[in-house]
Write an enzyme that holds these catalytic residues in place. Structure first.
Site, short mmCIF file in Angstrom:
data_model
loop_
_atom_site.label_atom_id
_atom_site.label_comp_id
_atom_site.label_asym_id
_atom_site.label_seq_id
_atom_site.Cartn_x
_atom_site.Cartn_y
_atom_site.Cartn_z
N HIS A 27 0.83 -1.18 0.03
CA HIS A 27 0.03 -0.07 0.12
C HIS A 27 0.70 1.24 -0.14
CE1 HIS A 27 -4.11 -1.81 1.02
NE2 HIS A 27 -3.08 -2.88 1.22
N ASP A 120 -5.26 6.11 2.07
CA ASP A 120 -5.49 4.69 1.92
C ASP A 120 -7.21 4.60 2.25
OD1 ASP A 120 -6.37 1.95 1.91
OD2 ASP A 120 -3.88 1.30 2.09
#
EC number: 2.4.1.-
Length: 466
Positions: A27, A120
């Site tokens: 990520h 995120d």
């Protein structure tokens, strides 16, 4: 309170905060590459992550500043301290929301107000904190459009749990998905939500409140997922900005020195590149199943024997916390043709002329890296988005095959050997290579000046430059 390092970037543009999921390599790196692109356009990127991650990982360097928030475990790994994912997420939200709010306030008082928080969406509380502080937000989706839209449809209650192949067929019939998903292809978090309830909830909740974000970004490119990307844009205003990889591998001359991700949670000094240099072109199988998935002893034994029996030289990445599972006999057998390492510079290895095939879990970053380097795949998915990606690799993109488990769900060495031989020596080997090369060219075109993803990045940067 959140803390800040000395500035690394010289740009005078607006500050962009980048908040990936903590301690998640897959990520963090795509978001950092997006930050490098924004810096090229004059913005000032700042990586925001936990104090523990910053204390144990070298900083990414120019053009980034770094800022710290807390997950409640400043002196230890939160995920290790709280192995129950639901409990860790609750602790992360409680401490992360408070320290992020403090960071935004301190930056504004210091004359460095954040223009936008790129976050995120597995951390939905970040949106609420930023908007309360008057800061714009951009959700950064790190999985393929095909998987994202299924989670989004569940969140919007247009699909119900559990998601079935019949549901997926409906999406295919509507022209939303580019391939029909079978029972083994639907994302398992929503196909069998009772098995991983915390991950199911987290995946779906990415889309709760997404309409309140100023921007929605996806690490994919429209030529790879044309139907899916179009649906994501029409439904959630999502823009593709990928593949978000170091520009050196995208043949983009604007950022020539950008050759690595620059933020590694795993390190190795094993000289695997020297070993690769000694191998014939397109002869080596790279084997890696990511930084999260774990195998039991029996599965490693079958995988290792399948590799050896294929007759191909192989570079096998077995993480240091998994190495003890390899038997002495298997190690000796592997030494004849292969090299076992705890970590490798995956992009470099995939770009090496000796690499002919990538046996992968088919996580999204690994798949994009294979595409950008034109390397065919043997897919061996584990969970999350991987089964769906594997279906696309085999059935739509035509750049590899998927390892099939036996009727008992067990991996067999004969199947591993069969798949490697099929991709490396089979009747369709040239098709796999040709399709991989075609997608490689499309990926590079999307990120080069004037490409579809490049335009979306430039428009985003312009929006927050004034």
């Amino acid at each position: 309170m959140g803390s800040m390092s000395t500035p690394a970037a010289s740009a005078n543009g607006g500050q962009v905060l980048l908040l990936p999921f903590p301690a998640a390599q897959g990520h963090t790196n795509p978001m950092l590459q997006f930050g490098r692109r924004l810096a090229y356009h004059g913005l000032r990127p700042t990586l925001v992550t936990t104090r523990y991650v910053l204390s144990t990982t070298p900083p990414p360097g120019d053009p980034f500043r770094v800022a710290a928030i807390s997950d409640g475990f400043d002196d230890a790994s939160g995920m290790a301290a709280l192995p129950d994912p639901g409990e860790y997420l609750r602790t992360l939200e409680a401490h992360g929301a408070r320290t992020l709010a403090e960071l935004l306030l301190s930056e504004a008082r210091a004359g460095r107000p954040a223009r936008v928080l790129v976050y995120d969406p597995h951390l939905p509380w970040a949106r609420r904190v930023a908007r309360a502080a008057g800061v714009a937000t951009a959700a950064f989706l790190s999985q393929p459009c095909a998987v994202d839209l299924i989670y989004g449809e569940v969140c919007a209650r247009r699909l119900a749990l559990p998601v079935t192949p019949t549901d997926a067929r409906g999406l295919y019939a509507r022209g939303v998905l580019g391939v029909e998903l079978g029972p083994d292809d639907v994302p398992p978090f929503v196909a069998a939500p009772e098995l991983t309830p915390a991950f199911c909830e987290q995946s779906i909740e990415q889309f709760a409140g997404l309409e309140d974000d100023d921007d929605v970004l996806v690490n994919s490119f429209s030529d790879l997922e044309p139907k899916e990307a179009a649906y994501m844009e029409s439904t959630w205003r999502a823009k593709t900005i990928g593949p978000s990889l170091p520009s050196f591998y995208l043949d983009d001359g604007r950022l020539r020195s950008n050759t690595a991700y620059g933020f590694n949670l795993f390190r190795s000094t094993v000289p695997c590149m020297e070993w690769l240099d000694k191998q014939p072109p397109r002869s080596v199988v790279l084997v890696s199943y990511g930084t999260v998935s774990t195998f039991d002893v029996a599965k490693l034994e079958e995988l290792g024997n399948g590799l050896c029996n294929s007759g191909k030289p192989f570079l096998w990445v077995v993480r240091s916390n998994e190495e003890h599972k390899l038997s002495v006999q298997l190690r000796k057998k592997c030494e004849k043709r292969g090299l076992i390492v705890p970590f490798c510079p995956q992009l470099e290895v995939l770009a090496h002329k000796a690499t002919g095939c990538f046996l992968s879990h088919c996580g999204w970053n690994s798949t994009l890296e294979a595409i950008v380097n034109g390397v065919p795949l043997v897919a061996m998915p584990h969970w999350a988005d991987q089964p769906t990606i594997s279906k696309y690799v085999e059935s739509l993109w035509g750049m590899g095959v998927r390892v099939q488990l036996d009727k008992s769900g067990i991996l067999q060495r004969e199947e591993v050997e069969r798949c490697i031989r099929e991709v490396m020596d089979g009747d369709r080997k040239e098709d796999y290579r040709r399709n991989a090369t075609r997608l490689m060219k499309k990926a590079k075109e999307s990120m080069q000046e004037g490409g579809s993803s490049d335009k979306n990045i430039a428009e985003f940067a312009a929006k927050y430059s004034n």
